[in-house]
Design a protein around this motif. Structure first.
Motif, mmCIF file in Angstrom:
data_model
loop_
_atom_site.group_PDB
_atom_site.id
_atom_site.type_symbol
_atom_site.label_atom_id
_atom_site.label_comp_id
_atom_site.label_asym_id
_atom_site.label_seq_id
_atom_site.Cartn_x
_atom_site.Cartn_y
_atom_site.Cartn_z
ATOM 1 N N VAL A 8 -19.754 -70.566 19.931
ATOM 2 C CA VAL A 8 -18.977 -70.216 18.750
ATOM 3 C C VAL A 8 -17.712 -69.468 19.124
ATOM 4 C CG1 VAL A 8 -18.985 -68.836 16.645
ATOM 5 C CG2 VAL A 8 -20.979 -70.207 17.225
ATOM 6 N N GLU A 9 -17.829 -68.551 20.111
ATOM 7 C CA GLU A 9 -16.704 -67.692 20.453
ATOM 8 C C GLU A 9 -15.806 -68.295 21.540
ATOM 9 O OE1 GLU A 9 -18.300 -63.916 21.433
ATOM 10 O OE2 GLU A 9 -19.170 -63.558 19.449
ATOM 11 N N SER A 10 -16.067 -69.522 21.943
ATOM 12 C CA SER A 10 -15.240 -70.189 22.943
ATOM 13 C C SER A 10 -14.636 -71.447 22.331
ATOM 14 C CB SER A 10 -16.085 -70.548 24.184
ATOM 15 O OG SER A 10 -16.656 -69.399 24.748
ATOM 16 N N PRO A 11 -13.557 -71.289 21.557
ATOM 17 C CA PRO A 11 -12.963 -72.448 20.882
ATOM 18 C C PRO A 11 -12.418 -73.484 21.844
ATOM 19 C CG PRO A 11 -11.521 -70.524 20.746
ATOM 20 C CD PRO A 11 -12.823 -70.043 21.300
ATOM 21 N N TRP A 12 -12.246 -73.106 23.129
ATOM 22 C CA TRP A 12 -11.741 -74.029 24.132
ATOM 23 C C TRP A 12 -12.802 -75.014 24.598
ATOM 24 C CZ3 TRP A 12 -14.842 -73.624 28.329
ATOM 25 C CH2 TRP A 12 -15.535 -72.424 28.493
ATOM 26 N N LEU A 13 -14.094 -74.685 24.388
ATOM 27 C CA LEU A 13 -15.167 -75.472 24.993
ATOM 28 C C LEU A 13 -15.253 -76.881 24.421
ATOM 29 C CD1 LEU A 13 -17.489 -75.728 26.927
ATOM 30 C CD2 LEU A 13 -18.982 -74.614 25.242
ATOM 31 N N GLN A 14 -15.295 -76.990 23.102
ATOM 32 C CA GLN A 14 -15.434 -78.317 22.509
ATOM 33 C C GLN A 14 -14.248 -79.228 22.821
ATOM 34 O OE1 GLN A 14 -15.788 -78.566 18.157
ATOM 35 N NE2 GLN A 14 -17.495 -79.988 18.465
ATOM 36 N N THR A 19 -11.960 -83.779 25.825
ATOM 37 C CA THR A 19 -10.892 -84.183 26.736
ATOM 38 C C THR A 19 -11.470 -84.768 28.011
ATOM 39 O OG1 THR A 19 -9.382 -82.488 25.889
ATOM 40 C CG2 THR A 19 -8.898 -83.388 28.064
ATOM 41 N N ASP A 20 -12.545 -84.177 28.496
ATOM 42 C CA ASP A 20 -13.197 -84.677 29.704
ATOM 43 C C ASP A 20 -13.682 -86.109 29.505
ATOM 44 O OD1 ASP A 20 -14.500 -84.259 32.394
ATOM 45 O OD2 ASP A 20 -16.267 -84.683 31.184
ATOM 46 N N TYR A 21 -14.284 -86.389 28.356
ATOM 47 C CA TYR A 21 -14.761 -87.743 28.073
ATOM 48 C C TYR A 21 -13.596 -88.730 27.979
ATOM 49 C CZ TYR A 21 -19.736 -86.879 27.328
ATOM 50 O OH TYR A 21 -21.078 -86.598 27.516
ATOM 51 N N ARG A 22 -12.514 -88.303 27.348
ATOM 52 C CA ARG A 22 -11.347 -89.203 27.224
ATOM 53 C C ARG A 22 -10.739 -89.500 28.593
ATOM 54 N NH1 ARG A 22 -10.355 -85.517 22.747
ATOM 55 N NH2 ARG A 22 -10.828 -86.567 20.765
ATOM 56 N N GLY A 147 -31.153 -77.741 20.919
ATOM 57 C CA GLY A 147 -31.064 -76.448 20.262
ATOM 58 C C GLY A 147 -30.124 -75.487 20.950
ATOM 59 N N ASP A 148 -29.758 -75.767 22.194
ATOM 60 C CA ASP A 148 -28.819 -74.922 22.921
ATOM 61 C C ASP A 148 -27.404 -75.340 22.525
ATOM 62 O OD1 ASP A 148 -27.023 -73.916 24.921
ATOM 63 O OD2 ASP A 148 -28.744 -73.563 26.221
ATOM 64 N N ALA A 149 -26.684 -74.444 21.889
ATOM 65 C CA ALA A 149 -25.366 -74.788 21.339
ATOM 66 C C ALA A 149 -24.388 -75.256 22.403
ATOM 67 C CB ALA A 149 -24.787 -73.592 20.581
ATOM 68 N N THR A 150 -24.415 -74.611 23.579
ATOM 69 C CA THR A 150 -23.472 -74.996 24.634
ATOM 70 C C THR A 150 -23.819 -76.354 25.236
ATOM 71 O OG1 THR A 150 -24.760 -73.773 26.287
ATOM 72 C CG2 THR A 150 -22.930 -72.626 25.217
ATOM 73 N N CYS A 151 -25.100 -76.658 25.298
ATOM 74 C CA CYS A 151 -25.520 -77.962 25.831
ATOM 75 C C CYS A 151 -25.223 -79.070 24.846
ATOM 76 C CB CYS A 151 -27.005 -77.946 26.160
ATOM 77 S SG CYS A 151 -27.482 -76.741 27.424
ATOM 78 N N ARG A 152 -25.457 -78.794 23.574
ATOM 79 C CA ARG A 152 -25.278 -79.830 22.564
ATOM 80 C C ARG A 152 -23.827 -80.306 22.488
ATOM 81 N NH1 ARG A 152 -27.710 -80.979 16.734
ATOM 82 N NH2 ARG A 152 -26.067 -82.355 16.001
ATOM 83 N N ILE A 153 -22.887 -79.422 22.757
ATOM 84 C CA ILE A 153 -21.476 -79.811 22.722
ATOM 85 C C ILE A 153 -21.212 -80.977 23.676
ATOM 86 C CG2 ILE A 153 -19.161 -79.038 23.351
ATOM 87 C CD1 ILE A 153 -19.832 -76.326 22.159
ATOM 88 N N TRP A 154 -21.919 -80.993 24.816
ATOM 89 C CA TRP A 154 -21.758 -82.081 25.777
ATOM 90 C C TRP A 154 -22.416 -83.371 25.296
ATOM 91 C CZ3 TRP A 154 -18.638 -81.934 29.960
ATOM 92 C CH2 TRP A 154 -18.177 -80.670 30.365
ATOM 93 N N LEU A 155 -23.376 -83.254 24.392
ATOM 94 C CA LEU A 155 -24.087 -84.433 23.896
ATOM 95 C C LEU A 155 -23.338 -85.131 22.768
ATOM 96 C CD1 LEU A 155 -27.742 -83.012 23.727
ATOM 97 C CD2 LEU A 155 -26.657 -84.246 25.618
ATOM 98 N N ASP A 156 -22.531 -84.382 22.024
ATOM 99 C CA ASP A 156 -21.866 -84.944 20.845
ATOM 100 C C ASP A 156 -21.028 -86.188 21.136
ATOM 101 O OD1 ASP A 156 -23.016 -83.134 19.112
ATOM 102 O OD2 ASP A 156 -21.357 -81.713 19.207
#
Length: 206
Positions: A8-14, A19-22, A147-156
């Motif tokens: 939540v507090e790392s807006p750069w992560l998503q 960008t990595d996928y692109r 359920g891990d928010a940081t991991c799920r960002i990579w799955l989206d």
């Protein structure tokens, strides 16, 4: 809770993940296919061999993508492994490197050399970026991983890919075939490391 706050507090992560996928689509798929076709047209055998080796190694990225669709924790290990193996595959063969360096100047040689350096830097940086997320690979099952928010960002992004290109197939079905692909990949890699490498060394011609 800590992982949730980090996401939540790392807006750069998503944006970083998307960008990595692109970049992966551009550097790992589109440009290599163009170079490979160009090399066949120009009959540049050294570049052909390097690109064929690259595509075999880079197939682990596709396997990782489908493992992520199924939300399997091992996908994070295979993804990091792919980012490490790709640069190795591009620079490992001494004889092919010499052939490429001795090729006369041409558009193909310039594009290939530029791409090889760019994709090497991209994958090394990508592997470093993934280090803080290694814990995702040790999640206890799919529910904990999701359920891990940081991991799920990579799955989206993987789930969006599934909805776009395989909407009628279940994640479990795709994950099963990804595991089969991973098993074949590991067997082939093991055969190369333990049998072929000792005989041919760093010579692609054996």
């Amino acid at each position: 809770m800590l992982n949730y706050l980090l996401a939540v507090e790392s807006p750069w992560l998503q944006p970083l993940v998307w960008t990595d996928y692109r970049l992966a689509v551009i550097f790992a798929l589109m440009i290599p296919l163009v170079i490979l076709i160009w090399a066949f047209v120009q009959k540049a055998e050294a570049i052909q061999r390097l690109m064929m080796t690259y595509l075999r190694v880079a197939s682990l990225l596709i396997i990782s993508l489908y493992l992520m669709i199924a939300a399997l924790p091992i996908s994070f290990l295979t993804y990091i492994m792919a980012r490490v193996l790709i640069p190795i595959s591009l620079w490992f063969w001494v004889d092919l490197n010499e052939e490429v360096s001795e090729m006369p100047a041409s558009g193909l040689k310039l594009i290939f050399t530029s791409w090889r350096w760019a994709v090497t830097v991209y994958n090394i940086l990508g592997a470093i970026v993934l280090i803080p997320f290694v814990h995702c690979a040790f999640s206890h099952g799919q529910k904990e991983l999701i359920g891990d928010a940081t991991c799920r960002i990579w799955l989206d992004p993987a789930w969006l890919y599934k909805q776009t290109f395989s909407p009628n197939l279940t994640p479990q079905f795709l994950g099963f075939f990804a595991l089969v692909g991973l098993a074949v990949y590991i067997l082939y890699l093991g055969y190369f490391v333990f049998f072929k490498l000792g005989k041919q060394g760093r010579s692609a011609m054996g």
